[in-house]
Design a protein around this motif. Structure first.
Motif, PDB file in Angstrom:
ATOM      1  N   HIS A  52       0.841  -1.200   0.000  1.00 60.99           N
ATOM      2  CA  HIS A  52       0.000   0.000   0.000  1.00 60.99           C
ATOM      3  C   HIS A  52       0.872   1.245   0.000  1.00 60.99           C
ATOM      4  CE1 HIS A  52      -0.155   1.384   4.419  1.00 60.99           C
ATOM      5  NE2 HIS A  52       0.770   0.461   4.375  1.00 60.99           N
ATOM      6  N   TYR A  53       0.253   2.400  -0.004  1.00 59.88           N
ATOM      7  CA  TYR A  53       0.945   3.695  -0.072  1.00 59.88           C
ATOM      8  C   TYR A  53       0.690   4.383   1.262  1.00 59.88           C
ATOM      9  CZ  TYR A  53       1.896   8.358  -2.307  1.00 59.88           C
ATOM     10  OH  TYR A  53       2.363   9.602  -2.672  1.00 59.88           O
ATOM     11  N   THR A  57      -3.046   5.959   1.772  1.00 58.44           N
ATOM     12  CA  THR A  57      -4.065   4.942   2.068  1.00 58.44           C
ATOM     13  C   THR A  57      -5.072   5.477   3.082  1.00 58.44           C
ATOM     14  OG1 THR A  57      -2.357   3.282   1.757  1.00 58.44           O
ATOM     15  CG2 THR A  57      -4.389   2.548   2.782  1.00 58.44           C
ATOM     16  N   PRO A 121      -5.184   3.062  -2.484  1.00 60.06           N
ATOM     17  CA  PRO A 121      -3.927   2.542  -3.040  1.00 60.06           C
ATOM     18  C   PRO A 121      -3.416   1.269  -2.365  1.00 60.06           C
ATOM     19  CG  PRO A 121      -3.463   4.440  -1.670  1.00 60.06           C
ATOM     20  CD  PRO A 121      -4.959   4.276  -1.666  1.00 60.06           C
ATOM     21  N   TRP A 123      -2.311  -2.856  -3.502  1.00 63.17           N
ATOM     22  CA  TRP A 123      -2.002  -3.737  -4.638  1.00 63.17           C
ATOM     23  C   TRP A 123      -1.712  -5.133  -4.117  1.00 63.17           C
ATOM     24  CZ3 TRP A 123       0.201   1.031  -3.770  1.00 63.17           C
ATOM     25  CH2 TRP A 123      -0.190   2.043  -4.640  1.00 63.17           C
TER      26      TRP A 123
ATOM     27  N   THR B  77      -3.248   0.120 -11.788  1.00 67.04           N
ATOM     28  CA  THR B  77      -4.602   0.083 -11.237  1.00 67.04           C
ATOM     29  C   THR B  77      -4.606  -0.571  -9.858  1.00 67.04           C
ATOM     30  OG1 THR B  77      -5.377  -0.181 -13.479  1.00 67.04           O
ATOM     31  CG2 THR B  77      -6.962  -0.657 -11.758  1.00 67.04           C
ATOM     32  N   VAL B  78      -5.310   0.042  -8.934  1.00 71.36           N
ATOM     33  CA  VAL B  78      -5.324  -0.471  -7.557  1.00 71.36           C
ATOM     34  C   VAL B  78      -6.159  -1.760  -7.489  1.00 71.36           C
ATOM     35  CG1 VAL B  78      -4.932   1.809  -6.571  1.00 71.36           C
ATOM     36  CG2 VAL B  78      -7.282   0.992  -6.869  1.00 71.36           C
ATOM     37  N   THR B  79      -5.768  -2.661  -6.568  1.00 76.75           N
ATOM     38  CA  THR B  79      -6.423  -3.972  -6.505  1.00 76.75           C
ATOM     39  C   THR B  79      -6.685  -4.426  -5.065  1.00 76.75           C
ATOM     40  OG1 THR B  79      -4.245  -5.012  -6.656  1.00 76.75           O
ATOM     41  CG2 THR B  79      -5.468  -4.779  -8.703  1.00 76.75           C
TER      42      THR B  79
END
Lengths: 151, 81
Positions: A52-53, A57, A121, A123, B77-79
Motif C-alpha cells: 500500500h501507499y 491509504t 492505493p 495492490w 490500477t489499484v487492486t
C-alpha cells in the motif's frame, strides 16, 4: 468512524459486535468481509502480499468514509484493511456499517467497497503455482463504482 | 523545480526504484511522465493506458498542475479489497 490499516489478523465477528455495542439506537448492521482465496484466474494461490501507499491509504479511506457519511444517515462506519503477507482463508478487508434502518447500511457498505476497490492505493501480489503475480485491476470493479455517480 | 516522485507495486519492481527527486520544468503531471518515459527501456511502463497517479497523496488526472516540492506517485490500477 474508524479506519485501520494493519498487518495483524482480525476477528470479523468481534468487529460486527463492536458496531452495535452500547448503542441501542442502532437498528441495522451490515458488514462485508473479503477473504484470500486459494485459486484465481486458473491458478492455485498459496498466499499473497498486500502493498500500500502509507499516508495516502489513510487519506483515501478517510475521503471514502466521509462521502458515505454525507450520503447516508450512519451511526457507525468501520473500515479495516490488512497489508503485508496473507494466507488463503484469512480475512483481508472488513467494512461494517451501523444505522437506524437497513437500507442505508446496505447501500453505504456496498458504496464503500466499490470505492475502496477503485480508489484506495492497495495492490495484491499473489504467490501462484506459476510464480509471483501482480493482480490486474478489473473493468467490472470500475463499472460497479460508476453506479454511484449516475443521476 | 524539484518534485518527489514515488513508484508502487509492479512499477516499483519494474523500475527497480521506489522513489526519487526529479528536477525539471513540469507544468503538470503528464509533462513529468513524458520526461520519465523519455528515459526509455523499463520506463516505457509509464506509457500504460491503465496508469494511475496521485499528487500529494490524492488521486488525480495527468493534467493536474504541479508545484515545486509536490509529491507525485505513479502506480498500476489499484487492486485492494
Amino acid at each position: 468512524m474508524a479506519i485501520r490499516v494493519q498487518e495483524a489478523a482480525f476477528d470479523p465477528g468481534a468487529e460486527v459486535n463492536a458496531l452495535h455495542a452500547a448503542n441501542v439506537g442502532v437498528g441495522a448492521v451490515v458488514s462485508f468481509v473479503g477473504y484470500v482465496r486459494d485459486f484465481n484466474e486458473g491458478r492455485e494461490v498459496s498466499g499473497m502480499f498486500l502493498e500500500h501507499y502509507p499516508g495516502m491509504t489513510e487519506k483515501a479511506l478517510g475521503k471514502i468514509t466521509a462521502e458515505a457519511q454525507q450520503r447516508w444517515p450512519l451511526l457507525k462506519l468501520e473500515v479495516l484493511h490488512r497489508v503485508g503477507s496473507l494466507e488463503p482463508g484469512e480475512p483481508i478487508v472488513f467494512v461494517g456499517v451501523a444505522s437506524a434502518h437497513r437500507q442505508a447500511a446496505f447501500e453505504a457498505c456496498d458504496f464503500v467497497m466499490d470505492y475502496l476497490k477503485t480508489r484506495a492505493p492497495f495492490w495484491k501480489k499473489e504467490n501462484t503455482s506459476a510464480g509471483p503475480k501482480w493482480v490486474e485491476g478489473r473493468e467490472s470493479d470500475h463499472a460497479a463504482a460508476g453506479r454511484w455517480t449516475k443521476p | 523545480m524539484s518534485v518527489n516522485v514515488q513508484y508502487f507495486a509492479r512499477y516499483r519492481e519494474t523500475l527497480g526504484l521506489d522513489g526519487e527527486q526529479v528536477e525539471g520544468n513540469f507544468p503538470n503531471i503528464d509533462a513529468l511522465r513524458l520526461h520519465l518515459l523519455a528515459r526509455e527501456g523499463v520506463w516505457e511502463v509509464l506509457g500504460e493506458q491503465s496508469l494511475m497517479c496521485a499528487r500529494n497523496q490524492e488521486l488525480c488526472q495527468l493534467a493536474e498542475p504541479l508545484q515545486a516540492g509536490d509529491e507525485v506517485a505513479f502506480f498500476p490500477t489499484v487492486t485492494g479489497g
